[in-house]
Design an enzyme around this catalytic site. Structure first.
Site, mmCIF file in Angstrom:
data_model
loop_
_atom_site.group_PDB
_atom_site.id
_atom_site.type_symbol
_atom_site.label_atom_id
_atom_site.label_comp_id
_atom_site.label_asym_id
_atom_site.label_seq_id
_atom_site.Cartn_x
_atom_site.Cartn_y
_atom_site.Cartn_z
ATOM 1 N N GLU A 69 14.517 9.516 3.725
ATOM 2 C CA GLU A 69 13.847 10.330 2.641
ATOM 3 C C GLU A 69 14.163 11.896 2.934
ATOM 4 O O GLU A 69 14.208 12.656 2.210
ATOM 5 C CB GLU A 69 12.344 10.139 2.590
ATOM 6 N N ASP A 88 12.434 5.157 4.865
ATOM 7 C CA ASP A 88 11.308 6.174 4.501
ATOM 8 C C ASP A 88 10.366 6.043 5.679
ATOM 9 O O ASP A 88 9.711 5.202 5.912
ATOM 10 C CB ASP A 88 10.484 5.799 3.346
ATOM 11 N N ILE A 90 7.605 7.872 6.606
ATOM 12 C CA ILE A 90 6.363 7.811 6.305
ATOM 13 C C ILE A 90 6.324 7.668 4.620
ATOM 14 O O ILE A 90 6.391 8.526 3.771
ATOM 15 C CB ILE A 90 5.172 8.887 6.560
ATOM 16 N N ASP A 91 5.870 6.300 4.326
ATOM 17 C CA ASP A 91 5.883 5.943 2.616
ATOM 18 C C ASP A 91 4.241 6.278 2.643
ATOM 19 O O ASP A 91 3.646 5.399 3.274
ATOM 20 C CB ASP A 91 6.296 4.784 2.282
ATOM 21 N N THR A 93 3.014 9.664 2.355
ATOM 22 C CA THR A 93 2.756 10.848 2.939
ATOM 23 C C THR A 93 1.157 11.640 2.711
ATOM 24 O O THR A 93 0.713 12.044 3.407
ATOM 25 C CB THR A 93 3.816 11.763 2.917
ATOM 26 N N ASP A 217 11.737 4.193 -0.983
ATOM 27 C CA ASP A 217 10.622 3.644 -1.235
ATOM 28 C C ASP A 217 10.549 2.398 -1.375
ATOM 29 O O ASP A 217 9.400 1.481 -1.294
ATOM 30 C CB ASP A 217 9.917 4.328 -2.516
HETATM 31 C C1 IPD Z 1 5.569 8.086 -2.404
HETATM 32 C C2 IPD Z 1 4.690 7.042 -2.458
HETATM 33 C C3 IPD Z 1 3.823 6.993 -3.746
HETATM 34 C C4 IPD Z 1 4.643 6.680 -4.896
HETATM 35 C C5 IPD Z 1 5.783 7.738 -4.912
HETATM 36 C C6 IPD Z 1 6.577 7.844 -3.411
HETATM 37 P P1 IPD Z 1 6.488 9.366 -0.170
HETATM 38 O O1 IPD Z 1 6.417 8.033 -1.216
HETATM 39 O O2 IPD Z 1 5.340 5.754 -2.186
HETATM 40 O O3 IPD Z 1 3.064 6.142 -3.606
HETATM 41 O O4 IPD Z 1 4.052 6.905 -6.036
HETATM 42 O O5 IPD Z 1 6.820 7.524 -6.333
HETATM 43 O O6 IPD Z 1 7.468 8.797 -3.627
HETATM 44 O O7 IPD Z 1 6.756 10.386 -0.662
HETATM 45 O O8 IPD Z 1 4.898 9.229 0.418
HETATM 46 O O9 IPD Z 1 7.281 8.793 1.006
#
Ligand code: IPD
Length: 271
Positions: A69, A88, A90-91, A93, A217
């Site tokens: 990411e 990813d 930290i999913d 964030t 993700d």
């Molecule tokens: C996001 C989270 C969020 C989702 C977004 C993602 P990130 O990832 O998973 O819940 O709605 O589409 O991009 O930016 O926190 O790694």
């Protein structure tokens, strides 16, 4: 010849190390930098975790590629036949920045465009979801299975609002919430795509869909859901494409197709 058993042990060690690194950080600093817009966040910990995993893998597996990411590996998003780690760091964030304990490290290994390993680790509440192709899905080492519920009216549906303020996208998101609320049992949103998907794998929810996510993700959750007996498809009902930025996973194909028919579709630019 790849030794996936050995690779799995190596990635688990790195993920646990990364988890210990971020577990302590969440309540300490709300500092974040912005990416595409003011709700698309990155912290120094996203970058540190991605670097730790890439450095650890590439020091031993010289030919492996990375799609991360935060772009720490420097590679542009291009999935080839070469063993590729989709990361990813930290999913969730936004949750991490606020100290909400629903964030995770999400990592998948894709070989010949087939996902072999999927790991989603929430170190804040010690939830480790793992899957290897053909070997089932697990939470903290115990096997997990999707729910057997087939009725949309009894289904718990995980949704997300995403990290973009694009009005066309928000319009689709809100139309779907309005339309689905009276049709389903309940709607939930954890703030992490990977953890939403894992709730389907766990049998705690029946459906998760989103438009606008990226391959990092959803690469791991796709394998975890399928290994738990569920399905991952395109939200319009066709086959899943990891790079399409669209995902719908469900506990069964029957339920997936039922909800696909109800959704207002949104087609973001692909990864
Ligand atoms: C996001 C989270 C969020 C989702 C977004 C993602 P990130 O990832 O998973 O819940 O709605 O589409 O991009 O930016 O926190 O790694």
């Amino acid at each position: 010849m790849m030794n996936l058993d050995e690779i799995y042990i190596d990635i688990m060690r790195l993920i646990k190390e990364a988890g210990s690194m971020i577990r302590e950080r969440t309540y300490k600093s709300r500092e974040a930098n912005l990416k595409s817009c003011d709700i698309d966040l990155v912290t120094e910990w996203d970058q540190k975790v991605e670097k730790l995993i890439i450095d650890g893998i590439s020091s031993k597996y010289f030919d492996h590629k990375f799609i991360g990411e935060e772009g720490v590996g420097g590679t542009k998003i291009q999935l080839t036949e070469t063993p590729t780690w989709i990361i990813d760091p930290i999913d969730g964030t936004m949750n991490f920045v606020h100290g909400m304990p629903h964030s995770c490290i999400s990592v998948a290994l894709v070989v010949n465009k087939i996902t072999e390993i999927g790991i989603v680790y929430n170190p804040f509440i010690e939830q480790l979801f793992t899957a290897r192709r053909g070997k089932g899905a697990f939470l903290n080492g115990g096997p997990i299975k999707v729910s057997t519920e087939k009725e949309l009216a009894k289904a718990l549906v995980m949704i997300e609002f995403g990290t973009s303020r694009d009005p066309a996208k928000m319009d689709a998101v809100l139309k779907n919430v309005t339309h689905l609320t009276p049709l389903v049992h309940g709607i939930r949103c954890l703030g992490s795509a990977a953890l939403n998907g894992c709730m389907v794998a766990l049998g705690a929810a029946e459906i998760y869909y989103e438009f606008g996510i990226h391959c990092w993700d959803i690469a791991a959750l796709d394998l975890i859901v399928r290994e738990a007996g569920g399905v991952t498809i395109d939200p319009a009902g066709g086959p899943f494409d990891l790079m399409s930025r669209r995902v719908l996973c469900a506990s069964s194909m029957e339920l997936a197709q039922k909800i696909a028919k109800e959704l207002t579709q949104f087609y973001p630019e692909c990864d």
